[in-house]
Design an enzyme around this catalytic site. Structure first.
Site, mmCIF file in Angstrom:
data_model
loop_
_atom_site.group_PDB
_atom_site.id
_atom_site.type_symbol
_atom_site.label_atom_id
_atom_site.label_comp_id
_atom_site.label_asym_id
_atom_site.label_seq_id
_atom_site.Cartn_x
_atom_site.Cartn_y
_atom_site.Cartn_z
ATOM 1 N N ASP A 20 58.461 41.403 14.457
ATOM 2 C CA ASP A 20 58.250 41.658 15.880
ATOM 3 C C ASP A 20 59.462 42.388 16.436
ATOM 4 O O ASP A 20 60.550 42.357 15.856
ATOM 5 C CB ASP A 20 58.046 40.332 16.624
ATOM 6 C CG ASP A 20 57.335 40.510 17.953
ATOM 7 O OD1 ASP A 20 56.970 41.648 18.293
ATOM 8 O OD2 ASP A 20 57.135 39.500 18.648
ATOM 9 N N CYS A 35 46.679 37.172 19.116
ATOM 10 C CA CYS A 35 47.527 36.077 19.604
ATOM 11 C C CYS A 35 47.500 35.975 21.130
ATOM 12 O O CYS A 35 47.162 36.928 21.831
ATOM 13 C CB CYS A 35 48.971 36.287 19.124
ATOM 14 S SG CYS A 35 50.001 34.804 19.272
#
Length: 225
Positions: free
Chosen positions: A135, A11
């Protein structure tokens, strides 16, 4: 013996060279951050330019943080085959409004506070999501390079269904991703700062090392609990 192949998302890509290197390294997906407060931010138009370089079977992912419906629509028009990732305070209804397949990020407190996060309820609330991305909760949104407690949750619980629905993220690096996979056995892993030379600038060697570490984890027998 069936070996689970953990999918890999890299990412926060901002450069053509990094998109090409991620694909060569073996990434299954690459993420573009459409959040203007991020050092990895790209515009919808830039995301479209970068995504156009991807070979077949590498999925572009568009990451949003509390974005307007207009901004989301504009980005989807530039990357029409993208999976969406919601990383802010979006409700289940907000995520569905886009009318596209999506992942929802769960921002889990670090340390012992992580055990107070009701991940089962979160996964139930966002049952329409194709995946729940795990996360660490840091100031801002993502890219903080911190991990949460990987032992805090019952990964085998049917509401979590880790091996087909969870994406492990937060502070992953080539050095620790093998351990993270062996503990969680997620469907996929997501890395950003752990394969960077600087914020928004990926390191090709680190990406290769990360993919190799994931494959090494896949080859290990399941951890005994």
């Amino acid at each position: 013996m069936n070996v689970h192949r953990t999918r890999i998302k890299i990412c926060g890509l901002t450069r053509e060279a990094d998109v090409d290197a991620a694909a060569r390294a073996g990434a299954d997906a690459v993420g573009f951050v459409l959040y203007d407060k991020s050092p990895r931010h790209v515009t919808p138009e830039r995301a479209g330019e970068l995504a156009s370089r991807l070979p077949a079977f590498v999925t572009p992912v568009l990451l949003f943080v509390n974005a307007s419906p207009e901004h989301i629509q504009r980005a989807c028009e530039t990357v029409p085959n993208a999976l969406l990732q919601f990383h802010g305070d979006e409700s289940p209804a907000d995520c569905l409004t886009a009318g596209r397949p999506f992942m929802r990020a769960a921002r889990i407190p670090t340390g012992s506070a992580g055990q107070g996060f009701d991940l089962l309820k979160y996964a139930s609330d966002f049952s329409a999501a194709q995946a729940i991305l795990l996360d660490a909760h840091v100031e801002g949104f993502g890219g903080g390079g911190q991990s949460f407690d990987w032992t805090a949750f019952p990964w085998s619980h049917p509401l979590l269904n880790a091996s087909s629905r969870l994406v492990l993220s937060g502070g992953l690096t080539p050095a620790n991703v093998t351990d993270g996979i062996s503990r969680v056995r997620p469907w996929a892993v997501d890395v950003s700062s752990g394969v960077e030379a600087a914020k928004g600038i990926k390191d090709p060697d680190k990406m290769l090392a990360f993919v190799a570490a994931v494959r090494a984890a896949d080859a290990q027998p399941p951890r005994q609990t």
